[in-house]
Enzyme design. Structure first.
Site, PDB file in Angstrom:
ATOM      1  N   ASP A 183       0.824  -1.208   0.000  1.00 22.18           N
ATOM      2  CA  ASP A 183       0.000   0.000   0.000  1.00 22.18           C
ATOM      3  C   ASP A 183       0.860   1.261   0.000  1.00 22.18           C
ATOM      4  OD1 ASP A 183       0.921  -0.622   2.531  1.00 22.18           O
ATOM      5  OD2 ASP A 183      -1.052  -0.634   3.479  1.00 22.18           O
ATOM      6  N   PHE A 184       1.923   1.285   0.803  1.00 21.77           N
ATOM      7  CA  PHE A 184       2.813   2.443   0.863  1.00 21.77           C
ATOM      8  C   PHE A 184       3.473   2.704  -0.484  1.00 21.77           C
ATOM      9  CE2 PHE A 184       7.099   4.173   1.379  1.00 21.77           C
ATOM     10  CZ  PHE A 184       6.859   5.325   2.109  1.00 21.77           C
TER      11      PHE A 184
END
Length: 397
Positions: free
Chosen positions: A236-237
């Site tokens: 996600d990052f």
């Protein structure tokens, strides 16, 4: 002697500045939460029809709340969406549960994908890859198995999707539940984590947590699609980092993500937080090593010492006032995250808050001393920069 004096004053000024900055973040987070969270969702039909949404639900196993959690996705107040359930193993008990829900709600467009597709070491990405390739709509919502969805939550996320926004993500929060683990969980996500999450969103810093994340498919395809992030556990990052580098923006939704696991425990939450700390340590090591300065007790102790050196203040009263104000600030932020009073007493909040604050520095120590990451039945080693290697790889799909 003079260099020593300068060193002491230098450290004192550093701690005092950190203390001032953190209190500015408290004020920013509380103010922003009042404006951002729990805003009314406009249910009126739009002039331009909403884009269709493909909802990816990666599943692994069944917990006591999974049935009720998944059922909320069959009753969303949104005109066009499809549900794409993803299961790695055909013998997973989630398969039967999904089939029963699809039969019960046959009017909802839903499909089940079994087996996954290996594109890296991240099991979540591998599990979702076939559904990603088969998704029919231009918007894709990645939603973790343990989430409960309000009927207007998807509508809220789509309404936040401005033309230059590629990802709308919900701030992690929790459903009401009984027990100390539920109190601990709600305090962590509704106060400690919410403070940094809201401030990061306000200041334009990447704080993307992918447990409930609406993505423009075209924007993610620009950077290689889901498969491009298969070698990262914190996909996600890096997903957010990649789309932002191409000129897109991120935005936090008005309604928080409601985690509703049926198997809460203090040990499980601490293992999860320690895993996240290990990921941060390898992705942004300098920022992570400074994290103790964002915690109440270490920062308060440092600031109390600094105040005594710079202003001749009594350290103990300074520290106690600092802790009291931090406690009250966290209570107010939690109430804002909850959109009302939390479902437990102030005494329970006090005990949970003390536990949360005392454990926070220890979780960072665990991340430093035990860098390997255990995720379900798998174990991983991280390289600096965030790429992962499985230490005991399973058979490929």
């Amino acid at each position: 002697m003079m260099p020593m004096v300068y060193t002491v004053y230098g450290f004192a000024i550093f701690f005092m500045l950190a203390w001032v900055v953190l209190w500015c973040l408290h004020i920013l987070a509380l103010s922003y939460s009042k404006w951002k969270l729990h805003r009314s969702v406009d249910r009126a039909p739009p002039e331009t029809p909403y884009l269709g949404v493909s909802i990816l639900k990666p599943l692994s196993g069944v917990d006591p709340n999974l049935l009720s959690n998944l059922e909320t996705f069959f009753s969303l107040d949104y005109p066009t969406y499809e549900l794409l359930f993803c299961v790695e193993d055909e013998h997973d008990p989630a398969v039967l549960l999904v089939h029963s829900l699809m039969q019960k709600h046959s009017h909802v467009d839903a499909r089940l994908f079994v087996g996954g597709l290996s594109v890296g070491v991240n099991p979540k990405i591998n599990n979702m890859q076939p559904a990603w390739l088969a998704a029919r709509h231009p918007l894709v919502l990645v939603s973790d198995a343990g989430l409960r969805m309000r009927d207007d939550a998807l509508l809220d996320m789509v309404q936040q999707l401005a033309p230059d926004v590629a990802i709308v993500h919900q701030m992690p929060f929790t459903c009401d539940a009984e027990g100390f683990a539920a109190v601990y969980e709600k305090i962590y996500f509704g106060a400690s984590a919410a403070r940094m999450y809201l401030c990061a969103d306000l200041l334009g810093i990447n704080c993307h947590v992918g447990m409930s994340s609406l993505v423009r498919r075209a924007a993610l395809e620009e950077v290689g699609g889901l498969a491009a992030f298969g070698d990262y556990l914190a996909e996600d990052f890096f997903m957010a980092q990649a789309v932002v580098a191409r000129g897109w923006r991120l935005r936090v939704a008005s309604l928080p993500a409601l985690q509703n696991s049926g198997a809460r425990s203090v040990a499980a939450l601490q293992a999860r937080l320690a895993r996240w700390a290990k990921l941060r340590l390898h992705m942004v090591p300098i920022t992570t090593m400074l994290e103790p300065l964002s915690e109440c007790l270490p920062l308060g102790a440092g600031a109390a010492w600094a105040a005594s050196q710079l202003f001749g203040a009594e350290p103990l009263p300074f520290f106690l006032v600092h802790v009291l104000l931090w406690f009250l600030s966290d209570w107010l932020l939690l109430c804002s995250s909850q959109n009302g009073s939390p479902p437990f007493s102030k005494v329970e909040f006090l005990l949970g808050w003390i536990w949360c604050e005392c454990c926070a520095p220890l979780l960072l120590v665990t991340a430093i001393t035990r860098p390997e990451i255990s995720w379900r039945t798998r174990c991983y080693k991280l390289d600096w920069g965030g790429k992962a290697h499985e230490l005991k790889p399973k058979l490929k799909f």
